[in-house]
Design a protein around this motif. Structure first.
Motif, PDB file in Angstrom:
ATOM      1  N   MET A   1       0.861  -1.201   0.000  1.00  0.00           N
ATOM      2  CA  MET A   1       0.000   0.000   0.000  1.00  0.00           C
ATOM      3  C   MET A   1       0.886   1.236   0.000  1.00  0.00           C
ATOM      4  SD  MET A   1      -2.894   1.160   2.756  1.00  0.00           S
ATOM      5  CE  MET A   1      -1.686   1.323   4.059  1.00  0.00           C
ATOM      6  N   THR A   2       0.606   2.174  -0.839  1.00  0.00           N
ATOM      7  CA  THR A   2       1.370   3.413  -0.938  1.00  0.00           C
ATOM      8  C   THR A   2       0.444   4.587  -0.828  1.00  0.00           C
ATOM      9  OG1 THR A   2       1.159   3.469  -3.327  1.00  0.00           O
ATOM     10  CG2 THR A   2       3.095   2.336  -2.448  1.00  0.00           C
ATOM     11  N   VAL A 342     -13.991   5.556   4.737  1.00  0.00           N
ATOM     12  CA  VAL A 342     -13.574   5.986   3.405  1.00  0.00           C
ATOM     13  C   VAL A 342     -14.627   6.947   2.867  1.00  0.00           C
ATOM     14  CG1 VAL A 342     -13.045   5.250   1.056  1.00  0.00           C
ATOM     15  CG2 VAL A 342     -12.364   3.817   3.002  1.00  0.00           C
ATOM     16  N   ILE A 343     -14.196   8.127   2.424  1.00  0.00           N
ATOM     17  CA  ILE A 343     -15.165   9.115   1.940  1.00  0.00           C
ATOM     18  C   ILE A 343     -15.278   9.107   0.420  1.00  0.00           C
ATOM     19  CG2 ILE A 343     -14.863  10.610   3.942  1.00  0.00           C
ATOM     20  CD1 ILE A 343     -13.091  12.394   2.283  1.00  0.00           C
ATOM     21  N   ALA A 344     -14.264   8.574  -0.287  1.00  0.00           N
ATOM     22  CA  ALA A 344     -14.337   8.541  -1.754  1.00  0.00           C
ATOM     23  C   ALA A 344     -13.370   7.492  -2.282  1.00  0.00           C
ATOM     24  CB  ALA A 344     -14.011   9.908  -2.353  1.00  0.00           C
ATOM     25  N   SER A 345     -13.676   6.977  -3.474  1.00  0.00           N
ATOM     26  CA  SER A 345     -12.801   5.994  -4.110  1.00  0.00           C
ATOM     27  C   SER A 345     -12.820   6.208  -5.613  1.00  0.00           C
ATOM     28  CB  SER A 345     -13.256   4.567  -3.775  1.00  0.00           C
ATOM     29  OG  SER A 345     -14.534   4.305  -4.355  1.00  0.00           O
ATOM     30  N   THR A 357      -8.094   3.568  -5.602  1.00  0.00           N
ATOM     31  CA  THR A 357      -7.575   4.678  -4.810  1.00  0.00           C
ATOM     32  C   THR A 357      -8.655   5.141  -3.844  1.00  0.00           C
ATOM     33  OG1 THR A 357      -6.196   5.384  -6.663  1.00  0.00           O
ATOM     34  CG2 THR A 357      -6.528   6.970  -4.881  1.00  0.00           C
ATOM     35  N   GLU A 358      -8.280   5.272  -2.575  1.00  0.00           N
ATOM     36  CA  GLU A 358      -9.251   5.658  -1.550  1.00  0.00           C
ATOM     37  C   GLU A 358      -8.790   6.923  -0.836  1.00  0.00           C
ATOM     38  OE1 GLU A 358      -9.696   2.440   1.149  1.00  0.00           O
ATOM     39  OE2 GLU A 358     -10.985   1.263  -0.181  1.00  0.00           O
ATOM     40  N   PHE A 368      -4.443   0.986  -3.686  1.00  0.00           N
ATOM     41  CA  PHE A 368      -4.385  -0.464  -3.525  1.00  0.00           C
ATOM     42  C   PHE A 368      -4.329  -1.083  -4.923  1.00  0.00           C
ATOM     43  CE2 PHE A 368      -6.635   1.349   0.013  1.00  0.00           C
ATOM     44  CZ  PHE A 368      -6.072   0.719   1.116  1.00  0.00           C
ATOM     45  N   PRO A 369      -3.160  -1.401  -5.446  1.00  0.00           N
ATOM     46  CA  PRO A 369      -3.091  -1.997  -6.779  1.00  0.00           C
ATOM     47  C   PRO A 369      -3.521  -3.465  -6.753  1.00  0.00           C
ATOM     48  CG  PRO A 369      -0.899  -1.862  -5.826  1.00  0.00           C
ATOM     49  CD  PRO A 369      -1.842  -1.188  -4.847  1.00  0.00           C
TER      50      PRO A 369
END
Length: 373
Positions: A1-2, A342-345, A357-358, A368-369
């Motif tokens: 995770m980056t 999580v508010i957006a992805s 992407t979160e 999260f690839p």
């Protein structure tokens, strides 16, 4: 995770940041200075009164030659000044009880010091006016600061002190005490104001809340009207030419059909994905769709509930970057419902792989690839 797009854990907001500090809440009567005794106008008035005090004291005591008397008079003025500073400097509309006790003691002591500093051989009635006036001013401010009992106790004690001073000087108790009597009518008015203050505060607070509610309603109405105007303008700019050509029985070519479908998709984005609405996102989504990328934008309200414009700007920049980089597949950008971590992805599903992407509630943006939405 980056972490990307800055990848920082910043922008944390607590309920206190949104609602405001509790000690400043207008519903707390102690936080409302109804009479404005801490205002600049009051402070300037006290400064002018202190200057007048000095001028009258020097003029009335011009024949006094004893330096001890002048030192005593100066000490009395200083004590009155400290008492006034305690009252004006207190937070809120109610002076704390320990401060009220100290102020009461200071004004009585200052009056005693000022009176006993007057030599009997050069005494004039005008010489007692500055200290008694100072006593009246400080006692009145103390009463208006919701401590009328302390103000009355101070005034009565000052009258007793003045009476004792009159006896010591040979004037008699009544002659000494009567120099403080003009303080009491002023205290009566101040006490009446204090008794009327709570109902006045309730009415003022109700009017303020009504005014705020009306302003919010008007602002919401203006915002709704502006939103409708923008949507109509976009509809007029994008859909009207297509509709006009349909009315004119125009034969649409392949490129025109594509443009019509892109226009429809863009109008849908403006209705169901307001959080993503920006000129950059519209342009990037249009170009990505022309390249054959399926773009789905959704908004379930988390950003509206959060009220964080900086996070919204970061998410739009992230989405624009993904849209510009995409060459095939599908991009789904969703603002989630309020109350979630999580508010957006942003999910990208292309021939090169799948990534998610979160943006979390604490402001962190993580990728999260190799995962599915």
């Amino acid at each position: 995770m980056t972490e990307r797009d800055g990848g920082v854990r910043g922008g944390r907001r607590t309920p206190g940041d949104v609602e405001g500090h509790d000690d400043e809440h207008p519903a707390d009567p102690a936080a409302v200075d109804l009479f404005g005794l801490g205002s600049a106008a009051v402070i300037w008035s006290l400064g002018i009164f202190a200057l007048t005090y000095v001028v009258v004291a020097v003029g009335a005591g011009w024949e006094i030659r004893s330096w001890v008397s002048w030192v005593g008079a100066a000490a009395g003025l200083a004590a009155f000044g400290v008492a006034a500073a305690f009252v004006v400097g207190g937070r809120g509309a109610r002076t704390p009880a320990p401060v009220a006790v100290a102020v009461t003691g200071l004004v009585v002591g200052a009056l005693a010091l000022s009176l006993w500093s007057l030599p009997v051989e050069t005494y004039r009635t005008l010489q007692t006016s500055p200290p008694v006036s100072a006593l009246t001013v400080v006692a009145t401010m103390l009463a208006l600061h919701r401590r009328p009992v302390f103000a009355w106790v101070g005034a009565v004690c000052a009258s007793v002190v003045a009476g004792v001073w009159g006896v010591a000087q040979g004037f008699g108790y009544p002659a000494g005490a009567e120099i403080t009597f003009f303080c009491f009518p002023v205290l009566v008015m101040a006490t009446l104001f204090v008794l009327m203050a709570p109902p006045m505060e309730v009415r003022i607070r109700a009017l303020r809340e009504r005014e705020i509610a009306q302003a919010q309603t008007e602002a919401a109405a203006r915002a709704g009207a502006a939103e409708r105007h923008d949507q109509l303008r976009r509809l007029d700019r994008g859909a009207r030419p297509i509709l006009q050509r349909m009315v004119d029985r125009h034969a649409f070519g392949p490129d025109e059909v594509i443009d019509a479908r892109l226009t429809e998709a863009q109008l849908r984005d403006g209705i169901r994905a307001r959080a993503w609405e920006s000129e950059e996102v519209r342009s990037a989504a249009w170009q990505a769709r022309r390249r054959g990328v399926t773009v789905l934008l959704l908004d379930d309200g988390a950003l509206d509930a959060r009220g964080d414009t900086e996070t919204a700007r970061r998410l739009r920049r992230l989405l624009v970057a993904e849209l510009r980089a995409a060459r095939d597949g599908q991009i789904t950008a969703r603002v989630l419902p309020p109350g979630r971590e999580v508010i957006a992805s942003v999910v990208v599903n292309s021939s090169t792989g799948v990534s998610r992407t979160e943006c979390r509630f604490d402001g962190a943006v993580c990728v999260f690839p190799g995962t599915l939405s």
